[in-house]
Design a protein around this motif. Sequence first.
Motif, PDB file in Angstrom:
ATOM      1  N   GLN A 230       0.830  -1.207   0.000  1.00  0.00           N
ATOM      2  CA  GLN A 230       0.000   0.000   0.000  1.00  0.00           C
ATOM      3  C   GLN A 230       0.869   1.263   0.000  1.00  0.00           C
ATOM      4  N   PHE A 261      -6.800  -3.101   2.785  1.00  0.00           N
ATOM      5  CA  PHE A 261      -7.471  -2.924   4.080  1.00  0.00           C
ATOM      6  C   PHE A 261      -6.476  -2.832   5.230  1.00  0.00           C
ATOM      7  N   GLY A 262      -5.277  -2.344   4.958  1.00  0.00           N
ATOM      8  CA  GLY A 262      -4.271  -2.221   6.014  1.00  0.00           C
ATOM      9  C   GLY A 262      -3.340  -3.417   6.085  1.00  0.00           C
ATOM     10  N   VAL A 265       0.323  -2.642   4.455  1.00  0.00           N
ATOM     11  CA  VAL A 265       1.097  -1.448   4.810  1.00  0.00           C
ATOM     12  C   VAL A 265       2.503  -1.855   5.247  1.00  0.00           C
ATOM     13  N   VAL A 374      -2.106  -1.994  13.489  1.00  0.00           N
ATOM     14  CA  VAL A 374      -2.907  -1.004  12.787  1.00  0.00           C
ATOM     15  C   VAL A 374      -3.236  -1.591  11.429  1.00  0.00           C
ATOM     16  N   ALA A 375      -4.451  -2.002  11.270  1.00  0.00           N
ATOM     17  CA  ALA A 375      -4.893  -2.598  10.016  1.00  0.00           C
ATOM     18  C   ALA A 375      -6.397  -2.683  10.057  1.00  0.00           C
ATOM     19  N   CYS A 378      -8.950   1.028   9.851  1.00  0.00           N
ATOM     20  CA  CYS A 378      -9.077   1.499  11.229  1.00  0.00           C
ATOM     21  C   CYS A 378      -8.857   2.985  11.392  1.00  0.00           C
ATOM     22  N   SER A 379      -8.373   3.675  10.327  1.00  0.00           N
ATOM     23  CA  SER A 379      -8.002   5.092  10.470  1.00  0.00           C
ATOM     24  C   SER A 379      -7.048   5.282  11.649  1.00  0.00           C
ATOM     25  N   PHE A 380      -6.110   4.371  11.799  1.00  0.00           N
ATOM     26  CA  PHE A 380      -5.142   4.438  12.907  1.00  0.00           C
ATOM     27  C   PHE A 380      -5.834   4.399  14.269  1.00  0.00           C
ATOM     28  N   THR A 551      -1.060   4.777   0.617  1.00  0.00           N
ATOM     29  CA  THR A 551      -2.506   4.735   0.864  1.00  0.00           C
ATOM     30  C   THR A 551      -2.825   3.936   2.112  1.00  0.00           C
ATOM     31  N   TYR A 552      -3.247   4.613   3.129  1.00  0.00           N
ATOM     32  CA  TYR A 552      -3.773   4.012   4.372  1.00  0.00           C
ATOM     33  C   TYR A 552      -4.313   5.177   5.161  1.00  0.00           C
ATOM     34  N   GLU A 749     -12.536   4.441   5.175  1.00  0.00           N
ATOM     35  CA  GLU A 749     -12.642   3.602   6.367  1.00  0.00           C
ATOM     36  C   GLU A 749     -13.847   3.956   7.234  1.00  0.00           C
TER      37      GLU A 749
HETATM   38 CU1  CUM Z   1      -5.835   1.061   9.474  1.00  0.00          CU
HETATM   39  S1  CUM Z   1      -6.127   0.054   7.712  1.00  0.00           S
HETATM   40 MO1  CUM Z   1      -6.070   1.356   6.193  1.00  0.00          MO
HETATM   41  O1  CUM Z   1      -5.304   2.582   7.096  1.00  0.00           O
HETATM   42  O2  CUM Z   1      -4.857   0.869   5.250  1.00  0.00           O
END
Ligand code: CUM
Length: 792
Positions: A230, A261-262, A265, A374-375, A378-380, A551-552, A749
């Motif tokens: 990502q 989806f995290g 990352v 963090v995945a 979840c927006s961290f 991208t996350y 998210e």
């Molecule tokens: Cu916390 S999952 Mo998205 O931020 O890749």
Amino acid sequence: QEPEQGQGRGQGQAHERPIGFGRMKRKEDPRFVRGKGRYVDDIQLPGMLHGAVLRSPFAHARILSVDTSAAEAHPKVKAVITGETLAGLGLAWMPTLSMDTQAVLATDKVRFQGQEVAFVVAEDHYAARDAIELIDVEYEPLDPVVNARHALAPEAPVIRDDLEGRTDNHVFDWEAGDSAATEEVFARADVVVEQTMLYPRVHPAPLETCGAVAAMDPVDGKLTLYSTTQAPHAHRTLYAMVAGIPEHKIRVVAPDIGGGFGNKVGIYPGYVCAIVGSIVTGRPVKWMEDRSENLMSTSFARDYHMAGEIAATREGRILGVRVKVLADHGAFNSTAQPTKYPAGFFHIFTGSYDIEAAHCEVTGVYTNKAPGGVAYACSFRVTEAVYLIERLVDCLADELGADPAELRMRNLLRPEQFPYENKTGWTYDSGDYPACLRKAMDLVGYEELRKEQSEKRARGELMGVGLSFFTETVGAGPRKHMDILGLGMADGCELRVHPTGKAVVRLSVQTQGQGHETTFAQIVAEELGIPPEDIDVVHGDTDQTPFGLGTYGSRSTPVSGAAAAVVARKVRDKARVVAGAMLEVAPDDLAWTKGRWSVEGDPSMAATIQEIALAAHGSLELPDGVEGHLEATTVYNPPSMTYPFGAYVCVVDVDPGTGSVKVRRFVAVDDCGTRINPMIIEGQVHGGLADGIGMALMEIIGFDEDGNCLSGSFMDYLLPTALEVPAWELDHTVTPSPHHPFGAKGIGESATVGSPPAVVNAVLDAIGVRHADMPLTPSRVWQALQGGEVEA
Ligand code: CUM
Ligand code: MCN
């Protein structure tokens, strides 16, 4: 009314397809629906070999010996790599995105079930899998730490004895808010409600598992790595730092990605092993994990044990919130979030309410489980924060005998309070929360549902209505506050308009299914009036795109989307100068309407962006100091985060005999500011709502007391299907972000973040129980109905 096909925002001029914002089918889909996507596993390189990972059967064990001779003797095996091999290269350990270290291949101990122990490179995938069975590892099993609550007990075995001077399993302590002020409001509150809750360990489980194809060119020494990432640029920098390969000799390519989806990352040992395998054999090496490997060893999400308290007046005015969190980080702290924030953006746990004081403490611990943290959209860690506050508000409503919708309405921030600085120091940019909640309640028919519910209750039927109101913080940086391993969170973007008026825009972010090839073309179209189908969006290749953090955290639109608008505006400004030369007027006398510069007061004197592009590449004489061609670059450093929000209402029916839950309706009203493509936004929300139902009702990565992972396949890790989800009922409000170039906030998210508490609140409302931990499986609901304590 949203602009439909044929109309953009603003000018709204008629055209067969939208030039700018509005509903538009995705440009990437023709190749996907024809099976022509090109994923990592589709990459075939001449002479390519295949790798497989040997994994630990134990959660915690000392490695006494590793015998690879039988594997090496396998006729199709080209190399066997162990921790010892890597140690010789200084690569047995790698840094994590949280400045911890993680074993690439274990040398001293294994620390979770599924940990990488050895890597075999063979002529085909099957031979590689067969050969890992031939490796003989002698283990001495050790007591594992499975339950985070016992990780800090004095007698707990020390998991990370590789870290110098380490005598316990403590990772970090972190706090936010004002503890004294919070103490004070709690002391004078009429009502204090305490509730412990676990947000269980879950997994993003994208359709495509993780993998890589590494090709080290032995002639020019350049490494090309196709991988499921990502964040291709950040990964490239890390490989350069870790492996010592010069950064210009590394090209990271993220081809089509089958969902992130995290999960994609972080950097996984398998990627590093594929690289080493290619260096050792001189041939390209592919490594692709299977479903069990993905579920057991790659980044999990959540695992937050939260002890929350909410304080209020008897009339239902919320005064304060506080929480102590025990965060299970697994065996290596490889969670990805901006450096200064070990608990991600959990700060936002005060939610959408106007309260007086708040305080939180988070303690991270090591356990013998897979690393991550963090995945899963979840927006961290905003997921955990929203779950906490939205559950606490329902607990408070239960205590006060208040209606949960009314209680929320009474405490929501009011529009005139924005920009609003919350009690942990974060400034919410914009919103009209009461209007959003009102819209959701009207759409679902809240009053009628309550009437229906009480009638049903009288008949012994269980029906529940659950609400949640969430605020997210997305769009990391700015870079002075936010970095990952020292890399500031700002994004580059480049735009070139070709002589014939077609364009190419190069992004630093990487789509995994979010539709960037469409929406980023729409952003440029909106700003320049070039039809989106005339704009090629290039992303996911570090040799082809400018640097950026990836991208996350739903940051693509807030950060790179802003960069795309800024770069298009630069081109527009340049086009004005060129148009001035073409029309022989001063640029200041020109006015912009989408797609053309025309003389103020005389619209017949005009040049379209396509005509300007041709002139910019032609023989037209340009003013002194103005270069030819029509292109620009930018780096966008966001001034602040954006704060999407939404109001969700879930209606469930529960079977009292079996405890099974049927989600009957789900209403979601989202606000992500200015909307680029409503169809894509709806798709993002649909996906996130399904995630929420999954987490609330069926998903959990569980372990037995020996640390064996109990959720290593989709037989045990349940995902919602079309049978479990209702027909979603969506609506929206639009409150533009004041600091984003075109007012957009993220949406990727929102629904995953906002929906789990709505579902849980609905189920608990149905069964009349104050709290039970997710996932609310039939057996747990049934147990709760019998009056049992239900804890994950
Ligand atoms: Cu916390 S999952 Mo998205 O931020 O890749
Ligand atoms: N969008 C829009 N108008 C807005 C905001 C967004 O039209 N006001 C569009 C965007 O242009 C983009 C999509 O909606 O096409 C999502 O945008 P954004 O909110 O910026 O999120 P990102 O593109 O950064 O995507 C990341 C986010 C994250 S962090 C996870 S996790 C997640 C999610 O996206 N992973 C996904 N949604 C996913 N959807 C798919 N199909 N696959 C994933 O892996």
